[in-house]
Scaffold this motif. Structure first.
Motif, short mmCIF file in Angstrom:
data_model
loop_
_atom_site.label_atom_id
_atom_site.label_comp_id
_atom_site.label_asym_id
_atom_site.label_seq_id
_atom_site.Cartn_x
_atom_site.Cartn_y
_atom_site.Cartn_z
N UNK A 72 94.51 46.01 62.01
CA UNK A 72 95.49 46.63 61.12
C UNK A 72 96.22 45.62 60.25
N UNK A 73 96.68 44.48 60.77
CA UNK A 73 97.35 43.53 59.88
C UNK A 73 96.48 43.05 58.73
N UNK A 74 95.17 42.96 58.93
CA UNK A 74 94.26 42.56 57.86
C UNK A 74 94.19 43.66 56.79
N UNK A 75 94.07 44.90 57.25
CA UNK A 75 94.01 46.01 56.29
C UNK A 75 95.34 46.13 55.55
N UNK A 76 96.45 45.98 56.27
CA UNK A 76 97.76 46.09 55.62
C UNK A 76 97.96 44.94 54.63
N UNK A 77 97.50 43.76 54.98
CA UNK A 77 97.61 42.61 54.06
C UNK A 77 96.88 42.92 52.76
N UNK A 78 95.70 43.49 52.87
CA UNK A 78 94.95 43.84 51.67
C UNK A 78 95.64 44.90 50.84
N UNK A 79 96.24 45.88 51.51
CA UNK A 79 96.92 46.96 50.78
C UNK A 79 98.23 46.50 50.15
N UNK A 80 98.93 45.61 50.84
CA UNK A 80 100.27 45.21 50.39
C UNK A 80 100.27 43.93 49.56
N UNK A 81 99.20 43.14 49.71
CA UNK A 81 99.17 41.84 49.05
C UNK A 81 99.92 40.76 49.82
N UNK A 82 100.39 41.09 51.03
CA UNK A 82 101.12 40.12 51.86
C UNK A 82 100.14 39.47 52.83
N UNK A 83 99.61 38.33 52.42
CA UNK A 83 98.64 37.61 53.23
C UNK A 83 99.28 36.45 54.00
N UNK A 84 100.55 36.57 54.34
CA UNK A 84 101.21 35.54 55.12
C UNK A 84 100.38 35.32 56.39
N UNK A 85 100.00 34.08 56.68
CA UNK A 85 99.11 33.83 57.82
C UNK A 85 99.70 34.19 59.18
N UNK A 86 101.01 34.38 59.30
CA UNK A 86 101.56 34.81 60.60
C UNK A 86 101.08 36.20 60.97
N UNK A 87 100.57 36.94 59.98
CA UNK A 87 100.08 38.29 60.23
C UNK A 87 98.58 38.35 60.49
N UNK A 88 97.83 37.37 59.99
CA UNK A 88 96.37 37.51 60.04
C UNK A 88 95.62 36.31 60.64
#
Length: 131
Positions: free
Chosen positions: A21-37
C-alpha cells in the motif's frame, strides 16, 4: 445513516493495509519519501520499519466520517486531525468516532484512528452534512 444524536458511535472502519500500500499511495500522491517505501532507509533513520503516509491515514478518518453521510465525499465540510503516532503496513487500522454535535443537517464527529493500542490519529474532528 439517519438520526444521529450526540453520543452516538459511528460504525467502525477497519482497514488492513497490505505491505504494498505505501508504494501504491506514493505513486498516487507523489510522496516518495523513502521512510514509506524503503525498509533499509527507514531502519537506518531509526524507524522500526517503513511507515504509512499520514495523509493516507487522514483519508481513512475522512472516509469513516463520510460513510455516515452515504459515502459522499462532497458532504465532508470540515476535517481536522492530530497525527500522534506512526502507522505500519500489515497492521489493521481501526477508525472510531462519536457524534459530538448535531443540528441543522450536520454532525460533528470526534474521531480516533488506531492500530491496536497505538492511536495514530487523535483529537480528530469531522463535520459532515447528513441532510
Amino acid at each position: 445513516m439517519a438520526d444521529l444524536n450526540v453520543g452516538d458511535a459511528i460504525p467502525e472502519l477497519k482497514v488492513a493495509p497490505d505491505k504494498y500500500l505505501p508504494h501504491r499511495y506514493a505513486g498516487a500522491s507523489g510522496d516518495f519519501n523513502p521512510i514509506h517505501i524503503d525498509p533499509e532507509f527507514a531502519t537506518a533513520v531509526g524507524l522500526p520499519s517503513t511507515i504509512l503516509h499520514g495523509l493516507y491515514m487522514m483519508g481513512l478518518v475522512a472516509r469513516a466520517a463520510t460513510d455516515v453521510a452515504g459515502g459522499d465525499p462532497g458532504k465532508l465540510k470540515r476535517l481536522s486531525v492530530q497525527f500522534r503516532g506512526m502507522g505500519f503496513p500489515e497492521q489493521e487500522l481501526v477508525v472510531t468516532g462519536t457524534v459530538k454535535e448535531e443540528g441543522d443537517g450536520r454532525v460533528v464527529i470526534d474521531t480516533v484512528a488506531a492500530q491496536g493500542e497505538n492511536q495514530v490519529i487523535r483529537n480528530a474532528e469531522a463535520e459532515v452534512s447528513v441532510a
